[in-house]
Design an enzyme around this catalytic site. Structure first.
Site, PDB file in Angstrom:
ATOM      1  N   GLU A  55      30.860  11.724  18.297  1.00  0.00           N
ATOM      2  CA  GLU A  55      30.046  12.794  17.695  1.00  0.00           C
ATOM      3  C   GLU A  55      30.223  12.812  16.176  1.00  0.00           C
ATOM      4  O   GLU A  55      29.275  13.094  15.443  1.00  0.00           O
ATOM      5  CB  GLU A  55      30.395  14.157  18.300  1.00  0.00           C
ATOM      6  CG  GLU A  55      30.182  14.246  19.799  1.00  0.00           C
ATOM      7  CD  GLU A  55      28.764  13.871  20.228  1.00  0.00           C
ATOM      8  OE1 GLU A  55      27.815  14.147  19.471  1.00  0.00           O
ATOM      9  OE2 GLU A  55      28.612  13.264  21.307  1.00  0.00           O
ATOM     10  N   TRP A  73      27.820  10.517  14.990  1.00  0.00           N
ATOM     11  CA  TRP A  73      26.456  11.051  14.825  1.00  0.00           C
ATOM     12  C   TRP A  73      26.316  11.766  13.481  1.00  0.00           C
ATOM     13  O   TRP A  73      25.278  11.727  12.846  1.00  0.00           O
ATOM     14  CB  TRP A  73      26.097  12.000  15.980  1.00  0.00           C
ATOM     15  CG  TRP A  73      25.442  11.256  17.108  1.00  0.00           C
ATOM     16  CD1 TRP A  73      26.044  10.766  18.228  1.00  0.00           C
ATOM     17  CD2 TRP A  73      24.052  10.874  17.197  1.00  0.00           C
ATOM     18  NE1 TRP A  73      25.120  10.109  19.013  1.00  0.00           N
ATOM     19  CE2 TRP A  73      23.893  10.170  18.410  1.00  0.00           C
ATOM     20  CE3 TRP A  73      22.937  11.060  16.384  1.00  0.00           C
ATOM     21  CZ2 TRP A  73      22.660   9.658  18.817  1.00  0.00           C
ATOM     22  CZ3 TRP A  73      21.698  10.557  16.795  1.00  0.00           C
ATOM     23  CH2 TRP A  73      21.573   9.854  17.995  1.00  0.00           C
ATOM     24  N   TRP A  81       0.181  21.447  16.668  1.00  0.00           N
ATOM     25  CA  TRP A  81       1.103  22.563  16.917  1.00  0.00           C
ATOM     26  C   TRP A  81       0.333  23.863  17.149  1.00  0.00           C
ATOM     27  O   TRP A  81      -0.799  24.026  16.673  1.00  0.00           O
ATOM     28  CB  TRP A  81       2.058  22.741  15.726  1.00  0.00           C
ATOM     29  CG  TRP A  81       2.928  21.557  15.458  1.00  0.00           C
ATOM     30  CD1 TRP A  81       2.870  20.728  14.379  1.00  0.00           C
ATOM     31  CD2 TRP A  81       4.007  21.059  16.273  1.00  0.00           C
ATOM     32  NE1 TRP A  81       3.837  19.745  14.474  1.00  0.00           N
ATOM     33  CE2 TRP A  81       4.548  19.930  15.627  1.00  0.00           C
ATOM     34  CE3 TRP A  81       4.565  21.451  17.488  1.00  0.00           C
ATOM     35  CZ2 TRP A  81       5.609  19.199  16.145  1.00  0.00           C
ATOM     36  CZ3 TRP A  81       5.622  20.724  18.015  1.00  0.00           C
ATOM     37  CH2 TRP A  81       6.140  19.615  17.355  1.00  0.00           C
ATOM     38  N   ASN A 103      26.191  22.879  21.220  1.00  0.00           N
ATOM     39  CA  ASN A 103      25.297  21.729  21.052  1.00  0.00           C
ATOM     40  C   ASN A 103      24.239  21.607  22.148  1.00  0.00           C
ATOM     41  O   ASN A 103      23.061  21.417  21.857  1.00  0.00           O
ATOM     42  CB  ASN A 103      26.112  20.435  20.975  1.00  0.00           C
ATOM     43  CG  ASN A 103      25.214  19.210  20.861  1.00  0.00           C
ATOM     44  OD1 ASN A 103      24.439  19.087  19.925  1.00  0.00           O
ATOM     45  ND2 ASN A 103      25.287  18.327  21.847  1.00  0.00           N
ATOM     46  N   TRP A 124       8.666  21.911  14.748  1.00  0.00           N
ATOM     47  CA  TRP A 124      10.123  21.789  14.654  1.00  0.00           C
ATOM     48  C   TRP A 124      10.634  22.324  13.322  1.00  0.00           C
ATOM     49  O   TRP A 124      11.747  22.838  13.225  1.00  0.00           O
ATOM     50  CB  TRP A 124      10.584  20.352  14.918  1.00  0.00           C
ATOM     51  CG  TRP A 124      10.051  19.305  13.975  1.00  0.00           C
ATOM     52  CD1 TRP A 124       8.948  18.537  14.170  1.00  0.00           C
ATOM     53  CD2 TRP A 124      10.586  18.910  12.698  1.00  0.00           C
ATOM     54  NE1 TRP A 124       8.770  17.677  13.095  1.00  0.00           N
ATOM     55  CE2 TRP A 124       9.753  17.889  12.179  1.00  0.00           C
ATOM     56  CE3 TRP A 124      11.696  19.308  11.950  1.00  0.00           C
ATOM     57  CZ2 TRP A 124       9.994  17.273  10.949  1.00  0.00           C
ATOM     58  CZ3 TRP A 124      11.932  18.691  10.722  1.00  0.00           C
ATOM     59  CH2 TRP A 124      11.087  17.696  10.229  1.00  0.00           C
ATOM     60  N   TRP A 142      16.757  18.429  14.934  1.00  0.00           N
ATOM     61  CA  TRP A 142      15.395  18.906  15.213  1.00  0.00           C
ATOM     62  C   TRP A 142      14.435  17.751  15.421  1.00  0.00           C
ATOM     63  O   TRP A 142      13.578  17.794  16.314  1.00  0.00           O
ATOM     64  CB  TRP A 142      14.918  19.851  14.104  1.00  0.00           C
ATOM     65  CG  TRP A 142      15.464  21.228  14.374  1.00  0.00           C
ATOM     66  CD1 TRP A 142      16.579  21.787  13.831  1.00  0.00           C
ATOM     67  CD2 TRP A 142      14.950  22.155  15.334  1.00  0.00           C
ATOM     68  NE1 TRP A 142      16.782  23.030  14.389  1.00  0.00           N
ATOM     69  CE2 TRP A 142      15.804  23.280  15.304  1.00  0.00           C
ATOM     70  CE3 TRP A 142      13.862  22.172  16.207  1.00  0.00           C
ATOM     71  CZ2 TRP A 142      15.598  24.399  16.126  1.00  0.00           C
ATOM     72  CZ3 TRP A 142      13.658  23.280  17.019  1.00  0.00           C
ATOM     73  CH2 TRP A 142      14.512  24.372  16.973  1.00  0.00           C
TER      74      TRP A 142
HETATM   75  P1  FAD Z   1      31.849  19.086  18.273  1.00  0.00           P
HETATM   76  O1  FAD Z   1      31.237  18.656  19.557  1.00  0.00           O
HETATM   77  O2  FAD Z   1      33.240  19.541  18.313  1.00  0.00           O
HETATM   78  O3  FAD Z   1      31.674  17.857  17.266  1.00  0.00           O
HETATM   79  C1  FAD Z   1      32.515  17.682  16.118  1.00  0.00           C
HETATM   80  C2  FAD Z   1      31.669  17.479  14.889  1.00  0.00           C
HETATM   81  O4  FAD Z   1      30.856  16.317  15.028  1.00  0.00           O
HETATM   82  C3  FAD Z   1      30.691  18.609  14.622  1.00  0.00           C
HETATM   83  O5  FAD Z   1      31.311  19.681  13.955  1.00  0.00           O
HETATM   84  C4  FAD Z   1      29.645  17.914  13.766  1.00  0.00           C
HETATM   85  O6  FAD Z   1      30.047  17.795  12.432  1.00  0.00           O
HETATM   86  C5  FAD Z   1      29.601  16.525  14.393  1.00  0.00           C
HETATM   87  N1  FAD Z   1      28.543  16.479  15.410  1.00  0.00           N
HETATM   88  C6  FAD Z   1      28.647  16.802  16.719  1.00  0.00           C
HETATM   89  N2  FAD Z   1      27.468  16.571  17.345  1.00  0.00           N
HETATM   90  C7  FAD Z   1      26.623  16.121  16.411  1.00  0.00           C
HETATM   91  C8  FAD Z   1      25.262  15.710  16.438  1.00  0.00           C
HETATM   92  N3  FAD Z   1      24.533  15.694  17.559  1.00  0.00           N
HETATM   93  N4  FAD Z   1      24.686  15.310  15.277  1.00  0.00           N
HETATM   94  C9  FAD Z   1      25.400  15.268  14.128  1.00  0.00           C
HETATM   95  N5  FAD Z   1      26.700  15.646  14.045  1.00  0.00           N
HETATM   96  C10 FAD Z   1      27.293  16.058  15.173  1.00  0.00           C
HETATM   97  N6  FAD Z   1      25.249  20.186  13.345  1.00  0.00           N
HETATM   98  C11 FAD Z   1      25.634  20.706  12.182  1.00  0.00           C
HETATM   99  O7  FAD Z   1      26.762  20.476  11.751  1.00  0.00           O
HETATM  100  N7  FAD Z   1      24.794  21.489  11.448  1.00  0.00           N
HETATM  101  C12 FAD Z   1      23.520  21.777  11.867  1.00  0.00           C
HETATM  102  O8  FAD Z   1      22.783  22.463  11.166  1.00  0.00           O
HETATM  103  C13 FAD Z   1      23.104  21.261  13.119  1.00  0.00           C
HETATM  104  N8  FAD Z   1      21.883  21.556  13.619  1.00  0.00           N
HETATM  105  C14 FAD Z   1      21.493  21.027  14.827  1.00  0.00           C
HETATM  106  C15 FAD Z   1      20.211  21.318  15.311  1.00  0.00           C
HETATM  107  C16 FAD Z   1      19.793  20.801  16.527  1.00  0.00           C
HETATM  108  C17 FAD Z   1      18.397  21.120  17.043  1.00  0.00           C
HETATM  109  C18 FAD Z   1      20.662  19.983  17.275  1.00  0.00           C
HETATM  110  C19 FAD Z   1      20.224  19.435  18.610  1.00  0.00           C
HETATM  111  C20 FAD Z   1      21.929  19.688  16.800  1.00  0.00           C
HETATM  112  C21 FAD Z   1      22.361  20.194  15.572  1.00  0.00           C
HETATM  113  N9  FAD Z   1      23.657  19.916  15.064  1.00  0.00           N
HETATM  114  C22 FAD Z   1      24.029  20.436  13.857  1.00  0.00           C
HETATM  115  C23 FAD Z   1      24.555  18.979  15.762  1.00  0.00           C
HETATM  116  C24 FAD Z   1      25.541  19.626  16.760  1.00  0.00           C
HETATM  117  O9  FAD Z   1      24.836  20.450  17.650  1.00  0.00           O
HETATM  118  C25 FAD Z   1      26.619  20.451  16.073  1.00  0.00           C
HETATM  119  O10 FAD Z   1      27.257  19.681  15.078  1.00  0.00           O
HETATM  120  C26 FAD Z   1      27.695  20.915  17.053  1.00  0.00           C
HETATM  121  O11 FAD Z   1      27.129  21.656  18.097  1.00  0.00           O
HETATM  122  C27 FAD Z   1      28.695  21.770  16.301  1.00  0.00           C
HETATM  123  O12 FAD Z   1      29.674  22.256  17.173  1.00  0.00           O
HETATM  124  P2  FAD Z   1      31.139  21.668  17.155  1.00  0.00           P
HETATM  125  O13 FAD Z   1      31.660  21.632  15.771  1.00  0.00           O
HETATM  126  O14 FAD Z   1      31.920  22.423  18.172  1.00  0.00           O
HETATM  127  O15 FAD Z   1      30.876  20.176  17.650  1.00  0.00           O
END
Ligand code: FAD
Length: 480
Positions: free
Chosen positions: A280, A283, A311, A346, A364, A387
């Site tokens: 992650e 990502w 849309w 997430n 979106w 998004w």
């Molecule tokens: P964990 O699962 O603990 O992951 C650790 C770190 O990895 C996160 O803090 C983040 O920095 C990174 N990460 C995890 N998943 C993703 C992912 N899919 N894409 C990119 N980085 C990721 N993340 C944001 O940080 N800011 C946002 O504004 C944001 N908007 C999102 C909008 C949508 C529609 C979607 C589907 C995802 C978005 N994410 C965003 C990605 C992800 O959902 C969040 O990073 C994650 O839910 C944050 O929770 P966590 O720190 O507990 O994640």
């Protein structure tokens, strides 16, 4: 003794901060934050961001003071303020951690030119991401648009090294400290923004600042990392790290997160568990890579044909979604969690984004903007990537025709309904069997649970099956 200004934006920490360490090794250090939201348009910090920023600057100011230093706060135009700070403190160099968001990059370039023209030297340092977006290229020399080969390549050559300790700032005071604005004068708190204190849920949930970030990282790697892969999809569990706002504000660096997760591998955490989490983080790297190479990602579809999507422009539907009143309990729970704590799980982000763009056929970009305004860790790269992933138009996106069924997502990922009950309390007395779709519950069950559809809780604003067909029909215009 030469004096260096450290210009802080989203690197609000003392540890693992190459720019700050460089400044401390050189001599006097003046840490500066300039509040200049207009320079970040159209993506200036949103409401939840501002609340977080206030708290984080407060925490950073206290940490610096404990180290015998100070945080200088300024408000105005970045270039003018930095020049004034250099003049007042006698600094001959300004350093900062490289910023990757397009508006910040443009602004930083202009600031660099302005400072150099004024005879001040500028140095920038990496640290926002683990890879260098300019160095990682596909076989044909272009940027990556697909995650798996990107991450394979990055991981193969990744060697982030050990995080740096916090520098000793004890003897690094400049000959003269420049004036600092009062934190409250920046007007970042909700009361200052709109006169209403809507931050209660955020205050209960978070400890902004480097100390709070370190504690959360430590708790996560020592107690939750081992089970991350099994638990990360269930919103009622505390299965993910909740580090996103801390990472966004740079209260912890990705290198620190990387080192902490790997550090537990021989300490009770399996390689597989750590890798599931680091995937992650991968990502996050990918989001920044794509943003760096395609700076229009926050505003326009990466797959251009999605410009043709018809849309619905339905403001009522958008408002119902924003307020958690769609009549779909899982979607509503997630939207209310977002509003209340400035964060959303997430899987719920994927579910709510699919619901908005497909069931409601709302752009979106409208969802992206709402997340930006309400997430404490709204991050230009990750938000736009998420998004566009959900809407099918992004790099390595989920195809538009894969439409989440909000009911099966609900029974699968919140099987006991704990998450729904937590965030949609007016449904909490419903038996789990009917909680996911209250409109299917017999009248006597609704009555016993104190639920009156259309009064205490909305009827579903769309029928999923019909909405799905409408979305697939709309997709035909994209694919002509
Ligand atoms: P964990 O699962 O603990 O992951 C650790 C770190 O990895 C996160 O803090 C983040 O920095 C990174 N990460 C995890 N998943 C993703 C992912 N899919 N894409 C990119 N980085 C990721 N993340 C944001 O940080 N800011 C946002 O504004 C944001 N908007 C999102 C909008 C949508 C529609 C979607 C589907 C995802 C978005 N994410 C965003 C990605 C992800 O959902 C969040 O990073 C994650 O839910 C944050 O929770 P966590 O720190 O507990 O994640």
């Amino acid at each position: 003794m030469p004096t260096t200004v450290v210009w802080l934006r989203n690197s609000l920490r003392l540890h693992d901060h190459p720019a700050l360490t460089h400044a401390a090794e050189r001599g006097g250090v003046v840490p500066v934050f300039v509040w200049a939201p207009d320079e970040e348009a159209p993506w200036a910090p949103g409401g939840a961001h501002r609340w977080w920023l206030h708290e984080s600057l407060d925490a950073l100011g206290r940490s610096l003071q404990e180290e015998g230093s100070r945080l200088v706060l300024r408000q105005g135009t970045s270039l003018d303020e930095l020049k004034a700070v250099c003049e007042a403190s006698g600094a001959d160099r300004v350093v900062w951690q490289t910023r990757l968001a397009p508006a910040l990059r443009r602004r930083d370039e202009a600031v660099r030119e302005g400072l150099e023209a004024a005879g001040v030297e500028v140095r920038t340092f990496a640290g926002r991401v683990l890879h260098d977006p300019e160095q990682i290229r596909t076989g044909s020399g272009g940027p990556y648009r697909v995650f798996t080969p990107f991450w394979k390549k990055v991981r193969a050559q990744l060697d982030p090294g050990d995080p740096l300790p916090a520098p000793d700032l004890g003897g690094a005071a400049p000959a003269t400290w420049p004036e600092s604005a009062d934190l409250d004068a920046l007007g970042l708190t909700p009361e200052a923004q709109d006169g209403v204190d809507w931050a209660g849920g955020m205050r209960e949930t978070w400890t902004p600042g480097e100390g709070g970030a370190a504690e959360r990282l430590d708790t996560f790697v020592s107690q939750q990392l081992l089970h991350y892969d099994e638990e990360r999809d269930f919103p009622a569990a505390r299965g993910t790290s909740m580090l996103s706002p801390h990472l966004h504000w740079g209260e912890v660096s990705p290198r620190q997160v990387w080192a902490a997760a790997n550090g537990w591998v021989s300490n009770g955490v399996t390689r597989e568990a750590a890798d599931a989490f680091l995937f992650e983080i991968g990502w996050r790297e990918f989001s920044y890579h794509v943003l760096h190479h395609f700076p229009h990602m926050p505003d326009a579809p990466l797959k251009e044909k999605y410009e043709r999507m018809p849309w619905a422009h339905d403001d009522d539907a958008l408002r119902a979604w924003q307020r958690g009143r769609t009549g779909y309990p899982l979607v509503d729970a997630a939207m209310r969690q977002l509003w209340h704590v400035g964060w959303m799980h997430n899987r719920m982000r994927m579910v709510t984004a699919s619901f908005l763009t497909k069931d409601l056929l709302v752009r979106w970009q409208d969802g992206e903007r709402w997340f930006w305004d309400t997430l404490c860790g709204g991050d230009l790269a990750n938000n736009a990537m998420g998004w566009q992933w959900a809407a099918g138009s992004g790099a390595d996106a989920q195809p538009f025709f894969r439409i989440f069924n909000p009911l099966s997502q609900s029974t699968r990922y919140d099987p006991e309904g704990d998450y729904i009950r937590r965030w949609v309390p007016e449904l909490s007395a419903l038996p789990t069997k009917h909680l996911h779709a209250p409109w299917t519950a017999p009248p006597e069950v609704l009555e016993e649970a104190g639920v009156t559809l259309g009064e205490t809780y909305p009827h579903p604003i769309v029928d999923h099956k019909e909405a799905r067909e409408r979305a697939l029909e709309a997709l035909k215009q994209v694919n002509v």
